[in-house]
Enzyme design. Sequence first.
Site, short mmCIF file in Angstrom:
data_model
loop_
_atom_site.label_atom_id
_atom_site.label_comp_id
_atom_site.label_asym_id
_atom_site.label_seq_id
_atom_site.Cartn_x
_atom_site.Cartn_y
_atom_site.Cartn_z
CE LYS A 1 -3.64 -2.90 1.97
NZ LYS A 1 -4.79 -2.85 2.81
CG HIS B 1 -6.83 -3.37 -3.02
ND1 HIS B 1 -7.28 -2.55 -1.87
CD2 HIS B 1 -5.98 -4.56 -2.45
CE1 HIS B 1 -7.09 -3.07 -0.94
NE2 HIS B 1 -6.23 -4.16 -0.98
CD GLU C 1 -6.58 -0.38 1.10
OE1 GLU C 1 -5.69 -0.49 0.45
OE2 GLU C 1 -6.73 -1.23 2.32
CD GLU D 1 -7.30 -8.49 -1.07
OE1 GLU D 1 -6.15 -8.51 -0.32
OE2 GLU D 1 -7.37 -7.08 -1.49
CB SER E 1 -7.00 -9.97 8.87
OG SER E 1 -7.37 -8.37 8.81
P1 PGA Z 1 -4.32 -6.92 5.19
O1 PGA Z 1 -4.60 -6.18 3.88
O2 PGA Z 1 -3.70 -8.03 5.18
O3 PGA Z 1 -3.67 -5.60 5.89
O4 PGA Z 1 -5.82 -6.86 5.89
C1 PGA Z 1 -4.66 -6.87 2.67
C2 PGA Z 1 -5.04 -6.29 1.32
O5 PGA Z 1 -5.72 -5.24 1.29
O6 PGA Z 1 -4.49 -6.68 0.28
#
Ligand code: PGA
Length: 250
Positions: free
Chosen positions: A11, A95, A97, A167, A213
């Site tokens: 990220k 993704h 985000e 995800e 996570s």
């Molecule tokens: P995270 O993120 O492992 O911190 O939950 C996963 C991702 O966004 O690809």
Amino acid sequence: MRTPVIAGNWKMYKTAGESAAFVKEFLPLVAGVRGVEIVLAPPFPSLSVVASLASGTNVGVASQNVHFATEGAYTGEVSPPMVKDAGARYAIIGHSERRQYFAETDDSANRKVKAVLAAGLVPILCLGETLLEREAGKTFEIAGRQLRAGLQGIAAAESRKVVVAYEPVWAIGTGKTATPEQAQEVHAFLRGILKELWGVGAADGVRILYGGSVKPENISDLMSNADIDGALVGGASLKANAFAAIVKFN
Ligand code: PGA
């Protein structure tokens, strides 16, 4: 059998110097690992430095996003051939985000998947439902729509180059991992759609990663499921030791 992919999504973390320090610490930790595709996805300014340090090793590099054009007047954007030139072999696409904060849609994800394949890179197409959608019983509807739309127009012949990442948004960065059963259920459903789209043989070759996570403590249980072929790891990929432990899930 499908070779697992374990990818670290950094990220918007790590300067080029911090990225280089990570790679120097990480490479010896995973040097002996065979049978796993290891991928690091640093921010754009770190792509070249990570790729050149990892060149000739068992660690590949991904960009976290791309634009779908090859070049043009798109201030602030970066194209697939540019990230390839910087040493990337994969590109994370769609993704959550990007969808949540940068107005990405199924359509833009699809255009990007096509552009990435055209540039000779491997797309890692991300999808997953929000908590509200899961609670409303819409997990399969949402994940299925995102998969079909993201892969629209991609022929079975290209299937081997495509990686999918399931995800669930409620599991990203929250510490709440989907249970292995919850993840497997969605992965099997997604593979069913791939079979419809591309046929059984092609669908059986596609790696479907789980993300949300993932930690050294839960990777083995996740990986013991038939349709979970690896992980896309955010927070736990920022520390060399933790990410190496995930890579060595076996
Ligand atoms: P995270 O993120 O492992 O911190 O939950 C996963 C991702 O966004 O690809």
